[in-house]
Write an enzyme that holds these catalytic residues in place. Structure first.
Site, PDB file in Angstrom:
ATOM      1  N   LYS A  13       0.830  -1.205   0.000  1.00  0.00           N
ATOM      2  CA  LYS A  13       0.000   0.000   0.000  1.00  0.00           C
ATOM      3  C   LYS A  13       0.870   1.262   0.000  1.00  0.00           C
ATOM      4  O   LYS A  13       0.668   2.164  -0.804  1.00  0.00           O
ATOM      5  CB  LYS A  13      -0.913   0.018   1.246  1.00  0.00           C
ATOM      6  CG  LYS A  13      -1.827  -1.199   1.360  1.00  0.00           C
ATOM      7  CD  LYS A  13      -2.723  -1.139   2.596  1.00  0.00           C
ATOM      8  CE  LYS A  13      -2.003  -1.172   3.924  1.00  0.00           C
ATOM      9  NZ  LYS A  13      -1.334  -2.480   4.211  1.00  0.00           N
ATOM     10  N   ARG A  88     -10.074   0.673   8.044  1.00  0.00           N
ATOM     11  CA  ARG A  88      -9.687  -0.678   8.463  1.00  0.00           C
ATOM     12  C   ARG A  88     -10.786  -1.400   9.214  1.00  0.00           C
ATOM     13  O   ARG A  88     -10.590  -2.541   9.616  1.00  0.00           O
ATOM     14  CB  ARG A  88      -8.497  -0.562   9.410  1.00  0.00           C
ATOM     15  CG  ARG A  88      -7.145  -0.749   8.762  1.00  0.00           C
ATOM     16  CD  ARG A  88      -6.124  -0.465   9.856  1.00  0.00           C
ATOM     17  NE  ARG A  88      -4.943  -1.220   9.732  1.00  0.00           N
ATOM     18  CZ  ARG A  88      -3.830  -0.782   9.145  1.00  0.00           C
ATOM     19  NH1 ARG A  88      -3.794   0.367   8.549  1.00  0.00           N
ATOM     20  NH2 ARG A  88      -2.761  -1.535   9.141  1.00  0.00           N
ATOM     21  N   ARG A 127      11.957  -4.933   5.427  1.00  0.00           N
ATOM     22  CA  ARG A 127      11.679  -3.536   5.064  1.00  0.00           C
ATOM     23  C   ARG A 127      12.445  -2.530   5.923  1.00  0.00           C
ATOM     24  O   ARG A 127      12.610  -2.711   7.115  1.00  0.00           O
ATOM     25  CB  ARG A 127      10.174  -3.294   5.244  1.00  0.00           C
ATOM     26  CG  ARG A 127       9.798  -1.828   5.155  1.00  0.00           C
ATOM     27  CD  ARG A 127       8.337  -1.621   5.120  1.00  0.00           C
ATOM     28  NE  ARG A 127       7.689  -2.102   6.320  1.00  0.00           N
ATOM     29  CZ  ARG A 127       6.379  -2.107   6.476  1.00  0.00           C
ATOM     30  NH1 ARG A 127       5.603  -1.701   5.487  1.00  0.00           N
ATOM     31  NH2 ARG A 127       5.855  -2.547   7.581  1.00  0.00           N
ATOM     32  N   ARG A 161      10.784  -0.311  11.457  1.00  0.00           N
ATOM     33  CA  ARG A 161       9.639  -0.077  12.348  1.00  0.00           C
ATOM     34  C   ARG A 161       9.650  -1.067  13.507  1.00  0.00           C
ATOM     35  O   ARG A 161       9.933  -2.244  13.308  1.00  0.00           O
ATOM     36  CB  ARG A 161       8.325  -0.236  11.554  1.00  0.00           C
ATOM     37  CG  ARG A 161       7.971   1.027  10.801  1.00  0.00           C
ATOM     38  CD  ARG A 161       6.844   0.868   9.812  1.00  0.00           C
ATOM     39  NE  ARG A 161       5.705   0.092  10.261  1.00  0.00           N
ATOM     40  CZ  ARG A 161       4.638  -0.143   9.510  1.00  0.00           C
ATOM     41  NH1 ARG A 161       4.568   0.358   8.276  1.00  0.00           N
ATOM     42  NH2 ARG A 161       3.639  -0.854   9.971  1.00  0.00           N
ATOM     43  N   ARG A 172      -0.893  -8.470  13.316  1.00  0.00           N
ATOM     44  CA  ARG A 172      -1.401  -7.495  12.329  1.00  0.00           C
ATOM     45  C   ARG A 172      -2.203  -8.215  11.240  1.00  0.00           C
ATOM     46  O   ARG A 172      -3.234  -7.730  10.796  1.00  0.00           O
ATOM     47  CB  ARG A 172      -0.237  -6.697  11.736  1.00  0.00           C
ATOM     48  CG  ARG A 172       0.299  -5.664  12.733  1.00  0.00           C
ATOM     49  CD  ARG A 172       1.722  -5.222  12.425  1.00  0.00           C
ATOM     50  NE  ARG A 172       1.886  -4.657  11.103  1.00  0.00           N
ATOM     51  CZ  ARG A 172       3.074  -4.486  10.510  1.00  0.00           C
ATOM     52  NH1 ARG A 172       4.191  -4.842  11.137  1.00  0.00           N
ATOM     53  NH2 ARG A 172       3.144  -3.963   9.309  1.00  0.00           N
TER      54      ARG A 172
END
Ligand code: AP5
Ligand code: MG
Ligand code: ZN
Length: 216
Positions: A13, A88, A127, A161, A172
């Site tokens: 996203k 969400r 990431r 993160r 998640r």
């Protein structure tokens, strides 16, 4: 044009939203990025959100719809917004409808990034982003041209993160399945959903989204 990018953690996203922003002058509205900025700044919202985010659970609907409403009042979003990570929940989807309607705007598409959940864990744990300019990278899939140097701004300071670890990622994903995936039928009934293969190369995903937005 106002669009939602919908997909589980690591679906791409943020990657696609920032490309759309650069290519089309639309504005990326990432509730995750806004909340991380609030955490960093130590605002009352950030203080409430920090532990929830680190656990991989969802921040309250009131908080996220509140920050989206404030952002939609800024004039740049009138050019078109890309909702990244919002809505969400069903309550957030209803809030977004009202927030847009109150401002005389409407939703054009909901782009569903169709992905294989197992592959997403690899994407997420690999990431990182440039601490100076926010450009996103990946240990395997998207490395800077020169190792350790940001392609965009030349900085050598990178961040990961705190919620990008394998345990939190599972929570998640579970939150996505339980609360977010069920909002798709709301948009399907309105004929707004376009499914894009999110497992393709980053550039191919961008091209597939562009084809939807250009009505091809
Ligand atoms: P948020 O920041 O939205 O995180 P998320 O939904 O878990 O999604 P990610 O940002 O992890 O993934 P992405 O889809 O953006 O993937 P990316 O492009 O980076 O939310 C974080 C937290 O904030 C939530 O857990 C919650 O606590 C809170 N929150 C946020 N919004 C909320 C809301 N509305 N309500 C309540 N709480 C909220 O890609 C991932 C990696 O893969 C990158 O390294 C990238 O380079 C790579 N990659 C991308 N595309 C490809 C591809 N096609 N092929 C190979 N690699 C790829
Ligand atoms: Mg993101
Ligand atoms: Zn940078």
């Amino acid at each position: 044009m106002n669009i939602i990018l919908l997909g589980p953690p690591g679906a791409g996203k943020g990657t696609q939203a920032s490309r759309l922003e650069a290519d089309r002058g639309m504005v990326q509205l990432s509730t995750g990025d806004m909340l991380r900025a609030a955490v960093k700044a130590g605002t009352p919202t950030g203080i409430k959100a920090k532990a929830v985010m680190e656990a991989g659970e969802l921040v309250s609907d009131e908080i996220v719809s509140g920050i989206i409403g404030e952002r939609l009042d800024m004039s740049d979003t009138a050019q078109g917004a890309i909702f990244d990570g919002y809505p969400r929940t069903a309550a957030q989807a209803a809030s977004l409808d009202s927030l847009l309607e109150e401002r005389g705007r409407k939703l054009d598409y909901v782009i569903e990034l169709d992905v294989d959940e197992e592959a997403l864990v690899e994407r997420i744990v690999g990431r990182y982003t440039c601490a100076a300019c926010g450009a996103g990278y990946h240990d395997t899939f998207l490395r800077p041209a020169t190792a350790g140097v940001c392609d965009v701004c030349g900085s050598g300071d990178f961040r990961r993160r705190p919620d990008d670890n394998e345990v939190t990622v599972r929570t998640r994903m579970a939150e996505y399945r339980a609360k977010t995936a069920p909002i798709l039928p709301i948009y399907e009934r309105r004929g707004l959903v376009r499914r894009v293969d999110g497992m393709a190369d980053i550039g191919r995903v961008t091209a597939a989204i562009a084809a939807v937005l250009d009505g091809q």
